[in-house]
Design an enzyme around this catalytic site. Structure first.
Site, PDB file in Angstrom:
ATOM      1  N   HIS A  99       0.836  -1.198   0.000  1.00  0.00           N
ATOM      2  CA  HIS A  99       0.000   0.000   0.000  1.00  0.00           C
ATOM      3  C   HIS A  99       0.877   1.256   0.000  1.00  0.00           C
ATOM      4  O   HIS A  99       2.003   1.233   0.503  1.00  0.00           O
ATOM      5  CB  HIS A  99      -0.912   0.016   1.226  1.00  0.00           C
ATOM      6  CG  HIS A  99      -2.062  -0.923   1.124  1.00  0.00           C
ATOM      7  ND1 HIS A  99      -3.252  -0.741   1.819  1.00  0.00           N
ATOM      8  CD2 HIS A  99      -2.238  -2.065   0.400  1.00  0.00           C
ATOM      9  CE1 HIS A  99      -4.088  -1.720   1.531  1.00  0.00           C
ATOM     10  NE2 HIS A  99      -3.493  -2.538   0.686  1.00  0.00           N
ATOM     11  N   GLU A 101       0.848   4.024   1.696  1.00  0.00           N
ATOM     12  CA  GLU A 101       1.284   4.534   2.998  1.00  0.00           C
ATOM     13  C   GLU A 101       2.481   3.757   3.532  1.00  0.00           C
ATOM     14  O   GLU A 101       3.435   4.340   4.059  1.00  0.00           O
ATOM     15  CB  GLU A 101       0.138   4.453   4.016  1.00  0.00           C
ATOM     16  CG  GLU A 101      -1.085   5.286   3.632  1.00  0.00           C
ATOM     17  CD  GLU A 101      -2.126   4.497   2.877  1.00  0.00           C
ATOM     18  OE1 GLU A 101      -3.321   4.723   3.105  1.00  0.00           O
ATOM     19  OE2 GLU A 101      -1.740   3.646   2.041  1.00  0.00           O
TER      20      GLU A 101
END
Length: 214
Positions: A99, A101
């Site tokens: 992901h 992040e």
């Protein structure tokens, strides 16, 4: 575009209370107006910074889309400098941890040689999921800014409110809706194209009907 001076003058005119113009009243009005002005002006420039950093996150999201990944991007900022950038790479790496992040956190931690990102802010185009919000909290970040909501998986406002959960040993400020329309439009366009490609593939690969012949 209005200059900073024009903004200040407008704020004073808007926020100055309409009372009698005694000497004491003028002093009170003056300081009250400047107090409001400082708060509003500070917020105005902070919003400008948020927008600029979110634009960088959107650029990272476009890089994901070019790789046929869900277009989500993230940047981490410390002392006005971007020290981590990430975008979705789950399909490319075949890794559920891919992901945006987490990629940005990994890069920022490497730059600072520390897992503690206490003086860092993270900007994400989409509301972080449970996994990513947990990682942001584990990194002890100072602030989270995100674009559009994720009503199916968001863990900041949509499904959970982890950033303000007092049962955890860390909380952080979270601001949503920054360039939300741009973020949502990019996601909508990506999934629209994906659905179209699937329909075209199914049409090409389907067996002919009896009417069409074998």
């Amino acid at each position: 575009m209005r200059s900073r001076r024009d903004i200040i003058d407008a704020e004073i005119k808007t926020n100055l209370p309409r009372t009698k113009f005694s000497e004491a009243g003028c002093r009170r009005n003056f300081f009250a107006a400047w107090h409001v002005l400082l708060l509003n002006t500070f917020g105005f420039f902070m919003d400008c910074s948020d927008i600029e950093y979110m634009k960088r996150a959107l650029s990272a999201a476009r890089a994901a889309a070019q790789r046929e990944e869900v277009p989500v991007g993230a940047v981490i900022v410390s002392a006005g400098e971007i020290i981590g950038t990430g975008f979705n790479c789950r399909e490319e790496r075949q890794n559920p941890l891919g992901h945006a992040e987490l990629m940005a956190i990994q890069e920022a931690s490497g730059r600072l040689h520390s897992w503690r990102l206490t003086q860092c802010d993270i900007y994400v185009t989409l509301e972080p999921c449970l996994m990513c919000t947990g990682a942001i909290l584990q990194a002890r970040m100072r602030r989270l800014v995100f674009g559009c909501l994720d009503i199916k998986a968001g863990a900041v406002e949509s499904l959970y409110r982890l950033c303000e959960d007092q049962r955890l040993n860390h909380q952080l400020s979270a601001t949503g809706g920054v360039l939300a329309a741009e973020s949502a439009a990019m996601l909508a366009d990506f999934f629209s194209r994906l659905r179209l490609q699937k329909r075209q593939t199914q049409t090409t690969e389907r067996w002919p009907s009896p009417v069409e012949g074998a």
